[in-house]
Design a protein around this motif. Structure first.
Motif: not given
Length: 76
Positions: A39-45
């Motif tokens: 969970n270092v860089f989270r992308l939520r689409f």
């Protein structure tokens, strides 16, 4: 694999799921240490609805992310 000498590597991992991992951690179904590392860089689409409409929605999300990166880079 199979060697006995360390080899340096620069690696990026991309992982995706449709599950609520924080809830899974709470019930012991997912390791919290692994979540922390992933969970270092989270992308939520955005939810895009029907499959035929998915690509335009994802491309819009991608352009938003790209714009945010450019803004952060110019601020530095």
């Amino acid at each position: 694999m199979g060697g006995n000498q360390p080899i340096r590597a620069n690696v990026r991992v991309v992982a995706a799921t449709n599950r609520d991992l924080e809830a899974a951690i709470a019930v012991g179904a997912f390791r919290s240490d692994l979540f922390y590392r992933l969970n270092v860089f989270r992308l939520r689409f955005l939810l895009c609805g029907k499959k035929e409409k998915t690509f335009p929605c994802w491309s819009n999300t991608s352009s938003i992310i790209s714009q945010e990166r450019q803004e952060r880079a110019s601020a530095d």
